[in-house]
Each structure stands twice: as structure tokens, then as C-alpha cells.
Design an enzyme around this catalytic site. Structure first.
Site, PDB file in Angstrom:
ATOM      1  N   LYS A  47      16.046  16.136 -32.967  1.00 43.31           N
ATOM      2  CA  LYS A  47      17.493  15.531 -32.925  1.00 43.31           C
ATOM      3  C   LYS A  47      18.164  16.529 -31.602  1.00 43.31           C
ATOM      4  CE  LYS A  47      16.100  13.117 -37.422  1.00 43.31           C
ATOM      5  NZ  LYS A  47      16.750  12.381 -38.053  1.00 43.31           N
ATOM      6  N   GLU A  88      10.092   4.044 -40.712  1.00 43.51           N
ATOM      7  CA  GLU A  88      11.517   5.271 -41.643  1.00 43.51           C
ATOM      8  C   GLU A  88      12.321   4.166 -42.558  1.00 43.51           C
ATOM      9  OE1 GLU A  88      11.050   9.039 -39.278  1.00 43.51           O
ATOM     10  OE2 GLU A  88      12.131   7.990 -38.230  1.00 43.51           O
ATOM     11  N   ASN A 112      11.173  15.680 -35.170  1.00 44.53           N
ATOM     12  CA  ASN A 112      12.096  14.815 -34.085  1.00 44.53           C
ATOM     13  C   ASN A 112      13.023  15.915 -34.502  1.00 44.53           C
ATOM     14  OD1 ASN A 112      14.038  13.673 -33.149  1.00 44.53           O
ATOM     15  ND2 ASN A 112      14.081  11.632 -34.074  1.00 44.53           N
ATOM     16  N   HIS A 134      14.653   4.862 -32.651  1.00 48.34           N
ATOM     17  CA  HIS A 134      14.595   5.928 -34.294  1.00 48.34           C
ATOM     18  C   HIS A 134      16.147   4.738 -35.212  1.00 48.34           C
ATOM     19  CE1 HIS A 134      16.047   8.564 -36.743  1.00 48.34           C
ATOM     20  NE2 HIS A 134      15.068   9.562 -36.546  1.00 48.34           N
ATOM     21  N   SER A 160      12.863  12.662 -44.635  1.00 43.10           N
ATOM     22  CA  SER A 160      12.683  13.354 -45.657  1.00 43.10           C
ATOM     23  C   SER A 160      11.647  13.907 -46.478  1.00 43.10           C
ATOM     24  CB  SER A 160      14.149  12.633 -47.538  1.00 43.10           C
ATOM     25  OG  SER A 160      15.231  12.514 -46.872  1.00 43.10           O
ATOM     26  N   GLU A 215      18.698   6.345 -35.887  1.00 44.00           N
ATOM     27  CA  GLU A 215      20.126   6.826 -34.940  1.00 44.00           C
ATOM     28  C   GLU A 215      20.045   6.092 -33.976  1.00 44.00           C
ATOM     29  OE1 GLU A 215      18.956  10.900 -36.079  1.00 44.00           O
ATOM     30  OE2 GLU A 215      18.802  10.387 -38.312  1.00 44.00           O
ATOM     31  N   GLY A 231      17.110  12.008 -43.548  1.00 40.47           N
ATOM     32  CA  GLY A 231      18.268  13.250 -43.493  1.00 40.47           C
ATOM     33  C   GLY A 231      18.260  13.139 -45.146  1.00 40.47           C
TER      34      GLY A 231
HETATM   35  P1  PGA Z   1      14.327  13.486 -41.731  1.00 42.60           P
HETATM   36  O1  PGA Z   1      14.717  12.644 -40.321  1.00 42.60           O
HETATM   37  O2  PGA Z   1      13.350  14.418 -42.124  1.00 42.60           O
HETATM   38  O3  PGA Z   1      15.347  14.884 -41.208  1.00 42.60           O
HETATM   39  O4  PGA Z   1      14.828  12.541 -43.048  1.00 42.60           O
HETATM   40  C1  PGA Z   1      13.218  11.473 -39.819  1.00 42.60           C
HETATM   41  C2  PGA Z   1      13.528  11.567 -38.900  1.00 42.60           C
HETATM   42  O5  PGA Z   1      14.942  10.845 -38.170  1.00 42.60           O
HETATM   43  O6  PGA Z   1      12.861  10.909 -37.884  1.00 42.60           O
END
Ligand code: PGA
Length: 258
Positions: free
Chosen positions: A14, A167, A12, A97, A213, A99, A173
């Protein structure tokens, strides 16, 4: 990982990469992962980079996904992108997601509408769920995530074409991944929830990914767990070498299960 489900590593990107950066990144991922045909590799560029990334991976085993999609078909929805605009460019659509849920107030009902619209358009939805830190500390992670999944799949019927991603919000992140035990515990519960929704046979075929992560050093113990079928990768998907290494580690485990 289970021998009955193909592992998947999805990146992803983003809100990162220009169309030109994305083309380069996509091409490097495609050439690096060409040797690992047993793993489904998916990249999810931002909307503006989908066409160039799709072009760069055409004819390779890398597939493309969108990070979001409107549940509406067309019309006065400023800033939105519909299924017909994505047709021919993507195979997967991420829905819900954290976010999108947290920053853009997407509800479970909105996520369910997107998942159904994506499936009706012939895409495979990747439906995301996950608890926040407060919920985990309260000891409510299992029930919260199960009910989130149930509500995010309300009315959904495309059980032969669905990916779920667990997640935890606190792991995204932050550099602080869940432990493989924590992820397996929740993902096992999500599979139980899928059994209740879709029946034993369909649930056994649905891939459930861990996200939060993930990197090439910690992926192994996740995909080694029976119910974890791969990963949704954010930050580490922006470096071709690192992302390919995650694919490689997954492919190796497939060949030599513990
Ligand atoms: P990250 O994000 O691997 O940077 O923690 C995962 C995601 O949001 O799908």
C-alpha cells in the site's frame, strides 16, 4: 490449495515504504523465503519503490507486482502510470483493490480495462473483488461478488494468466479476518463463475487468493481449503519475518497436506 495450482503469497505494501525501506524489506523477504521454492512469492511496493525492490530481488524467487496501472498507453493522464513504464520491473498488476474502488471510485468497467491492458502488456493481473459489511449482513455476498467478478472480467480473454483475490471489505485492515469457511464458500462460488466465463479447464487453473487481515497465525486454515490458493496480505507484509512466516506456513502445508 490444490495440487494442480501453485500457491501464491502476495504482499500489498500500500502507501508505505520509501525506496530505501523497500529495498531492505524486499531483500529480507527474498532471503527469508529462498527455502520455500514451492510457493510463488510476490511483493507489491508503491510505484516509487518498485525499481529498488525489483533490483533487490533480482535473481531470487520473489517476483514484483504493481498495486495499480492505467489502462491507457501514454499521454495526458496526470499522476497515472502505464504498462510501458512498468515493463521490465513487474510481473503482476493488482487491479480493482477495494481501496481503489472505494476511495478512487474505480468501477468494474475500469477494473476490466486495467486487467485487459495488464494482460496485453504481458503482466498477470490480480483482480480483486469483495463485498462490504452491509451486503454481507443482507445475505447478498455471493451474488454481489459473483457479479462483481463477471463485470470486472468483461472482455477478458487471458484465462491462462490471471489471479483473482477475494477480499471482503470488512476484513481488510480490521484484524477481523473472514473465517476459512466463509472464504471457501465465496471462493468456491467465484470458481463456478470462472467456469461459466472461461470453461472448466481454464477455471481449474486460475489461482484464487483470500485477503483481509491474514497473518502467520491464521493463514494455515485458509490455504488448507480446496479452492484457496494463497493470500493477498496487507499489514502483515510490511514485516519481513512475519511475511516470510506466512510463506513458510503455506509451504509446510504443501508438503504435508492435511
Ligand atoms: P490487510 O490488507 O492484510 O492489512 O487486511 C489486505 C489487502 O488490502 O490486500
Amino acid at each position: 490449495m490444490s495440487s494442480s495450482r501453485r500457491p501464491m503469497i502476495a504482499g500489498n505494501w500500500k502507501m508505505n515504504t520509501t525506496p530505501a525501506d523497500g529495498r531492505e524489506l524486499a531483500a529480507a523477504i527474498a532471503s527469508g523465503s529462498a527455502a520455500y521454492g514451492g510457493v510463488d512469492v510476490v511483493i507489491c511496493p508503491p510505484f516509487t519503490g518498485i525499481a529498488s525492490a525489483a533490483d533487490a530481488v533480482s535473481g531470487t524467487n520473489v517476483q514484483v507486482g504493481a498495486q495499480n496501472m492505467s489502462a491507457e498507453e501514454s499521454g495526458a493522464y496526470t499522476g497515472e502510470v502505464s504498462a510501458s513504464m512498468l515493463r521490465g520491473l513487474v510481473s503482476y498488476v493488482i487491479a480493482g483493490h477495494s481501496e481503489r474502488r472505494g476511495l478512487y471510485c474505480e468501477t468494474d468497467a475500469a477494473v476490466a480495462a486495467k486487467a485487459t491492458a495488464a494482460h496485453s502488456a504481458g503482466f498477470v493481473p490480480i483482480v480483486c473483488v469483495g463485498e462490504n459489511l452491509e451486503t454481507r449482513k443482507r445475505g447478498d455476498a455471493v451474488s454481489t461478488v459473483r457479479s462483481q467478478l463477471r463485470a470486472s472480467l468483461s472482455g477478458y480473454t487471458g484465462w491462462d494468466s490471471l489471479v483473482v483475490a477475494y477480499e471482503p471489505v470488512w476484513a481488510i485492515g480490521t484484524g477481523e479476518a473472514a473465517s476459512p469457511q466463509q472464504a471457501q464458500e465465496i471462493i468456491g462460488e467465484l470458481r463456478e463463475e470462472l467456469v461459466a466465463l472461461a470453461g472448466e479447464k481454464a477455471a481449474a487453473g486460475i489461482r484464487i487468493l483470500y485477503g483481509g487481515s491474514v497473518n502467520s497465525r491464521n493463514i494455515g486454515p485458509f490455504v488448507d481449503r480446496p479452492d484457496i490458493d494463497g493470500a493477498l496480505v496487507g499489514g502483515a507484509s510490511l514485516q519481513a519475518d512475519e511475511f516470510v512466516r506466512i510463506v513458510e506456513m503455506t509451504a509446510r502445508l504443501l508438503e504435508n497436506p492435511a
